[in-house]
Design an enzyme around this catalytic site. Structure first.
Site, PDB file in Angstrom:
ATOM      1  CG  ASP A 182     -28.885   9.003  75.188  1.00  0.00           C
ATOM      2  OD1 ASP A 182     -27.650   8.851  75.235  1.00  0.00           O
ATOM      3  OD2 ASP A 182     -29.581   9.164  76.206  1.00  0.00           O
ATOM      4  CG  HIS A 198     -22.014  13.504  74.821  1.00  0.00           C
ATOM      5  ND1 HIS A 198     -21.733  13.739  76.157  1.00  0.00           N
ATOM      6  CD2 HIS A 198     -23.000  14.374  74.490  1.00  0.00           C
ATOM      7  CE1 HIS A 198     -22.508  14.714  76.606  1.00  0.00           C
ATOM      8  NE2 HIS A 198     -23.291  15.113  75.616  1.00  0.00           N
ATOM      9  CG  HIS A 228     -26.923  13.632  75.726  1.00  0.00           C
ATOM     10  ND1 HIS A 228     -25.774  13.617  76.507  1.00  0.00           N
ATOM     11  CD2 HIS A 228     -27.403  12.355  75.744  1.00  0.00           C
ATOM     12  CE1 HIS A 228     -25.571  12.394  76.969  1.00  0.00           C
ATOM     13  NE2 HIS A 228     -26.529  11.613  76.520  1.00  0.00           N
ATOM     14  CG  HIS A 245     -22.751   8.059  76.621  1.00  0.00           C
ATOM     15  ND1 HIS A 245     -23.382   6.993  76.016  1.00  0.00           N
ATOM     16  CD2 HIS A 245     -23.724   8.907  77.049  1.00  0.00           C
ATOM     17  CE1 HIS A 245     -24.694   7.173  76.083  1.00  0.00           C
ATOM     18  NE2 HIS A 245     -24.930   8.326  76.694  1.00  0.00           N
TER      19      HIS A 245
END
Length: 375
Positions: free
Chosen positions: A178, A259, A273, A256
């Site tokens: 991340d 994601h 995540h 992201h």
């Protein structure tokens, strides 16, 4: 006489009001900022981990009234409504958020809606949620819905290394993935900004990337050691600084967005995540290769493939436990990632769901390939 020009508000929220950092600090940190009636929100495992040190902390003020509650599974509107009603019924004056990213996002957003302070206590280094003035909202099935910018960062962040040490090593690996995205996304989303804070944030993202590439293997080898503390600080604090100082110019891009699209697929809960985001970085770089013929993107992706193997981050859809899905399912995820308003459109070239589908299925390709036409 000069005419008055309208003032343009440029909001940046760099950091929590206070950062308490060290081993065993949770039981000693003053929590007076939360007032006399505190609601503790967290996951079941996280609440069990912090109960003893927090009880010792609370015991110093016999007049303090504390209510404990779990947040469920996701930061969803139904959970937010339940917790907001509970906090209102108990006349809560402050919220203590405990746990991983979704627990902290939930606590921050409830506090935001009630206009009361929040203190965050991360129990893993899987995200920078403990730092940021941002919360993500999901459906009850875990599908990403939207993000919400908050008007303030947490009043305090309590980073207790003893708590982080109790988290599974996989959560730190996810945090590395991340945090890595801060460089690959902010260097794109910032454009050619001449704002000093944005320039500083992007350079901070570069430092963050280099630290992670250099120290992550050692950190995972020796939990609690110097490299481990550096990587934990990087995932929680340095990653938070990038978004806080850079503001809207240093937000998420394709990593992201990928994601977010993947959370709409059945089976997405098998991965964390940061694991999905790390895969999204590879997809973002692959898009640059496919649509722009970028050799720099190929070199960066090749470097990351080696690094991902060393630390255990996913290289492809199989590693994400999504390799069994067909093209129709994956195209749906790509369509979600490419919907109007998605951060993927911060890329300096147009991206179609079909092009993203190609990128998603070839993230671990290790050699250059012909540039495909824009689809």
């Amino acid at each position: 006489m000069l005419s008055a020009s309208p003032c343009q508000l440029d909001l940046a929220i760099p950091a929590p009001g206070r950062l308490y950092r060290g081993s065993g600090v949770l039981e000693a940190v003053p929590l007076t900022v939360l007032g006399s009636r505190v609601l503790v929100i967290g996951g079941e495992r996280s609440l069990a981990v912090v109960e003893a040190p927090l009880q010792r902390n609370f015991a110093r003020d016999p007049a303090l009234q504390v209510h404990w509650t779990t947040y469920g599974v996701d930061c969803s509107e139904s959970e937010l409504a339940r917790l907001q009603a509970l906090a209102t019924a108990e006349s809560v004056t402050g919220i203590l958020g405990v746990g991983g990213g979704k627990a902290l996002d939930t606590a921050k957003l409830v506090a935001h809606r009630l206009r009361i302070p929040v203190v965050t206590v991360p129990t893993s280094a899987a995200t920078c949620a403990a730092w940021s003035a941002l919360s993500n909202i999901y459906s009850n099935s875990g599908a990403f819905q939207r993000d919400v910018s908050l008007d303030r960062a947490p009043a305090a962040l309590i980073l207790d290394y003893e708590l982080i040490l109790q988290a599974p090593a996989r959560t730190l690996v996810a945090g590395i993935g991340d945090a890595l995205a801060k460089w690959y996304e902010s260097s794109v989303s910032s454009g050619s900004s001449e704002d000093a804070l944005v320039i500083g944030a992007v350079q901070q993202a570069r430092v963050l990337r280099d630290l992670l590439l250099q120290q992550s293997v050692a950190a995972l080898r020796e939990p609690g050691g110097t490299a481990w503390k550096q990587v934990v600080d990087a995932c929680i604090c340095l990653a938070g600084i990038v978004g806080g100082m850079g503001g809207a110019k240093c937000r998420t891009v394709a990593a992201h967005a990928v994601h977010n699209g993947l959370t709409h697929l059945s089976g997405h809960r098998a991965t964390l995540h940061g694991e999905k985001v790390a895969f999204g970085i590879l997809a973002q770089l692959r898009l640059e290769e496919i649509l722009q013929g970028s050799q720099l993107a190929l070199a960066a992706r090749t470097q990351l493939l080696t690094f991902y193997r060393q630390v255990g981050l996913p290289l492809n859809l199989r590693d994400l436990k999504l390799g069994h899905l067909g093209s129709a399912d994956l195209l749906h995820a790509a369509q979600v990632a490419c919907q109007p308003g998605s951060d993927i459109h911060h890329l300096p070239f147009p991206v179609s769901p079909e092009a993203l589908l190609v990128a998603l299925t070839t993230t671990d390709l290790t050699s250059s390939s012909p540039v495909l036409p824009r689809l």
